[in-house]
Design a protein around this motif. Structure first.
Motif, PDB file in Angstrom:
ATOM      1  N   ASN A  67      -1.729   3.281  -5.130  1.00  0.00           N
ATOM      2  CA  ASN A  67      -2.102   2.967  -3.751  1.00  0.00           C
ATOM      3  C   ASN A  67      -1.806   4.170  -2.880  1.00  0.00           C
ATOM      4  O   ASN A  67      -1.468   5.252  -3.385  1.00  0.00           O
ATOM      5  CB  ASN A  67      -1.369   1.708  -3.255  1.00  0.00           C
ATOM      6  CG  ASN A  67       0.131   1.788  -3.475  1.00  0.00           C
ATOM      7  OD1 ASN A  67       0.750   2.827  -3.204  1.00  0.00           O
ATOM      8  ND2 ASN A  67       0.721   0.709  -3.972  1.00  0.00           N
ATOM      9  N   ASN A  68      -1.896   4.001  -1.568  1.00  0.00           N
ATOM     10  CA  ASN A  68      -1.736   5.131  -0.651  1.00  0.00           C
ATOM     11  C   ASN A  68      -0.295   5.596  -0.503  1.00  0.00           C
ATOM     12  O   ASN A  68      -0.024   6.573   0.190  1.00  0.00           O
ATOM     13  CB  ASN A  68      -2.325   4.798   0.719  1.00  0.00           C
ATOM     14  CG  ASN A  68      -1.706   3.540   1.312  1.00  0.00           C
ATOM     15  OD1 ASN A  68      -0.810   2.931   0.732  1.00  0.00           O
ATOM     16  ND2 ASN A  68      -2.191   3.140   2.486  1.00  0.00           N
ATOM     17  N   SER A 105      -6.895  10.855  -3.884  1.00  0.00           N
ATOM     18  CA  SER A 105      -7.375  10.231  -2.650  1.00  0.00           C
ATOM     19  C   SER A 105      -6.520   9.015  -2.307  1.00  0.00           C
ATOM     20  O   SER A 105      -6.107   8.273  -3.216  1.00  0.00           O
ATOM     21  CB  SER A 105      -8.838   9.812  -2.811  1.00  0.00           C
ATOM     22  OG  SER A 105      -9.268   9.029  -1.714  1.00  0.00           O
ATOM     23  N   PRO A 106      -6.237   8.777  -1.016  1.00  0.00           N
ATOM     24  CA  PRO A 106      -5.483   7.572  -0.624  1.00  0.00           C
ATOM     25  C   PRO A 106      -6.215   6.278  -0.967  1.00  0.00           C
ATOM     26  O   PRO A 106      -5.588   5.226  -1.103  1.00  0.00           O
ATOM     27  CB  PRO A 106      -5.343   7.729   0.896  1.00  0.00           C
ATOM     28  CG  PRO A 106      -5.547   9.174   1.167  1.00  0.00           C
ATOM     29  CD  PRO A 106      -6.515   9.648   0.127  1.00  0.00           C
ATOM     30  N   GLN A 107      -7.537   6.358  -1.106  1.00  0.00           N
ATOM     31  CA  GLN A 107      -8.309   5.164  -1.434  1.00  0.00           C
ATOM     32  C   GLN A 107      -8.358   4.892  -2.941  1.00  0.00           C
ATOM     33  O   GLN A 107      -8.911   3.876  -3.375  1.00  0.00           O
ATOM     34  CB  GLN A 107      -9.748   5.291  -0.901  1.00  0.00           C
ATOM     35  CG  GLN A 107      -9.880   5.140   0.606  1.00  0.00           C
ATOM     36  CD  GLN A 107      -9.429   6.383   1.370  1.00  0.00           C
ATOM     37  OE1 GLN A 107      -9.544   7.494   0.855  1.00  0.00           O
ATOM     38  NE2 GLN A 107      -8.912   6.195   2.573  1.00  0.00           N
ATOM     39  N   GLU A 108      -7.796   5.781  -3.716  1.00  0.00           N
ATOM     40  CA  GLU A 108      -7.817   5.612  -5.173  1.00  0.00           C
ATOM     41  C   GLU A 108      -6.964   4.411  -5.581  1.00  0.00           C
ATOM     42  O   GLU A 108      -5.818   4.271  -5.135  1.00  0.00           O
ATOM     43  CB  GLU A 108      -7.297   6.883  -5.856  1.00  0.00           C
ATOM     44  CG  GLU A 108      -7.563   6.933  -7.344  1.00  0.00           C
ATOM     45  CD  GLU A 108      -7.222   8.304  -7.922  1.00  0.00           C
ATOM     46  OE1 GLU A 108      -7.319   8.466  -9.141  1.00  0.00           O
ATOM     47  OE2 GLU A 108      -6.866   9.209  -7.135  1.00  0.00           O
ATOM     48  N   GLN A 109      -7.502   3.557  -6.404  1.00  0.00           N
ATOM     49  CA  GLN A 109      -6.808   2.337  -6.814  1.00  0.00           C
ATOM     50  C   GLN A 109      -6.299   2.393  -8.248  1.00  0.00           C
ATOM     51  O   GLN A 109      -5.301   1.742  -8.578  1.00  0.00           O
ATOM     52  CB  GLN A 109      -7.735   1.127  -6.647  1.00  0.00           C
ATOM     53  CG  GLN A 109      -8.123   0.868  -5.202  1.00  0.00           C
ATOM     54  CD  GLN A 109      -9.018  -0.348  -5.050  1.00  0.00           C
ATOM     55  OE1 GLN A 109      -9.494  -0.909  -6.034  1.00  0.00           O
ATOM     56  NE2 GLN A 109      -9.235  -0.771  -3.820  1.00  0.00           N
TER      57      GLN A 109
END
Length: 210
Positions: A67-68, A105-109
């Motif tokens: 997560n972020n 990326s902060p959006q990477e899950q």
């Protein structure tokens, strides 16, 4: 002064070589990827490894939820003797015993990493250690073990449902039984009346004849 300075030269060289050797030793034994301010472990990890069983010379996909708040993921694979084995592919940083992947990326899950198992056929079990590191250098450790197919039996649990059986008495039998008891009672009741009537008829017949 020149005479006094000459004997000190070997000592200085010795100290320099000693410092260089000590520095190299520290570098060899310290894994620069695994420098954390705090490490905790978890038993509810959602990390997945595919395939599920261990095979030699096989590429595995390790999927790590992120997560972020996660800055990087550090991974290492060892055998039962705690020796580092296998090869991690396309890592952002390679250290002595582990590799580091940055969360791009902060959006990477989900962060996925590829690991190639060694060609040795003597390995039957391996352990994959995954450290998820946040921006405060605090890491959470998750451990996954893969075993070779056939080394340990699978646990199979069977659920058997038993339905209760109800035993009932057929209604005709009950009715028949009741009817039988009623007929017996009537038979017992009618016997004295019949005898009395027969005695009365005999008495009247005797009167008429005599």
């Amino acid at each position: 002064m020149a005479v006094l300075g000459f004997p000190l030269l070997p000592l200085r060289l010795f100290l320099c070589f000693g410092l260089l050797f000590f520095s190299a030793s520290c570098t060899d034994h310290t894994d620069q990827c695994m420098i954390f301010s705090k490490v905790s472990s978890t038993h509810n990890s959602r990390i997945q490894v595919n395939p599920k069983v261990y095979e030699s010379h096989t590429v595995y996909t390790v999927s790590v939820p992120v997560n972020n708040t996660i800055s990087s993921v550090i991974m290492k694979a060892t055998d039962t003797h705690n020796s580092v084995i296998g090869l991690w592919q396309k890592a952002d940083k390679n250290c002595n015993s582990s590799v580091l992947y940055h969360v791009k990326s902060p959006q990477e899950q989900v962060l996925e990493a590829k690991w190639l198992s060694p060609t040795s056929a003597n390995i039957t079990e391996i352990e994959i250690q995954v450290f998820t590191v946040d921006f405060h250098k605090e890491a959470t450790l998750s451990v996954l073990k893969l075993q070779k197919s056939g080394t340990s039996p699978a646990l199979i649990t069977k659920l058997i449902t038993i339905k209760p059986t109800m035993v009932t008495t057929p209604r005709p039998s009950v009715i028949t039984t009741k009817t039988t008891h009623k007929n017996s009672a009537n038979r017992v009741f009618r016997s004295p009346v019949r005898d009395a009537i027969q005695i009365l008829l005999v008495f009247l017949a005797s009167k008429l004849l005599f």
